[in-house]
Design a protein around this motif. Sequence first.
Motif: not given
Length: 259
Positions: A241-249
């Motif tokens: 994901f782009p930097a700053g985007h909420p991450r998920v596994p």
Amino acid sequence: MWDERVPLHVASPFYDLAGFRTRRDDLRDFETAEVGDVTGRTLLHLQCHIGTDTLSWAHRGAARVVGLDFSVPAVEAARALAADLGYGPERAAFVAGDVYDAPGAVPEPSYDIVYTGLGALCWLPDIRRWAETAASLVAPGGFLYLAEFHPLTESLDDETGTRIVRDYFARDAQVWNEPGTYADPDAATVHNRSVEWQHTLGDVVSALAAAGLRVEFLHEHDVSLFPRFANFEVRDGYHRFPAGHPRVPLIYSLKASKS
């Protein structure tokens, strides 16, 4: 479907077999760190496709690797690649067979390491039967190592990965009819029907525990091997994901041992 796609994969930049013959390792950094030193150990790779990951473990010192796949052309391609790299069948063997029938197809009754790589479990309808089969092939004192795409991603929208749009607990077969292949999306193909099943994280872990293996760890990773979502970007060799985007596994890995 898989038989038709084998020559496409052999010729594709995605697998880059010419580069593999010099690179000699297609494993992900987290896999090699989590599996550890394989020197002198035997390793069975279930659903090995054309054998690049299998042979990568041989390059890393495994005493003997065995790959199993249900596609005869894939097994033939893996054998040819092994021969190109100077491995005889005593060091790197590839056999054709259904994964559920693996105990009767592979040359040894058990292995120090049973390995299953990314993108394998979705093709199997019965995860408990898979776990029982895999566990039966782990030698005492050995372990199973699994790296797989995280099932949560299949519940999220394909554009941003921020909205739940599909049922995480769905168990129905998903039937697809799509030309091309992940290694060459524009390839002209004839056999395009495929069937997939979703297995939750709980299903996989519970199946391995019920099969008598002890789960040593379950790790989740925020990287992928392909652009699963439209907003992904490539950083450090992975799709993210782009930097700053909420991450998920996006990927999970686990190790489960046998006493």
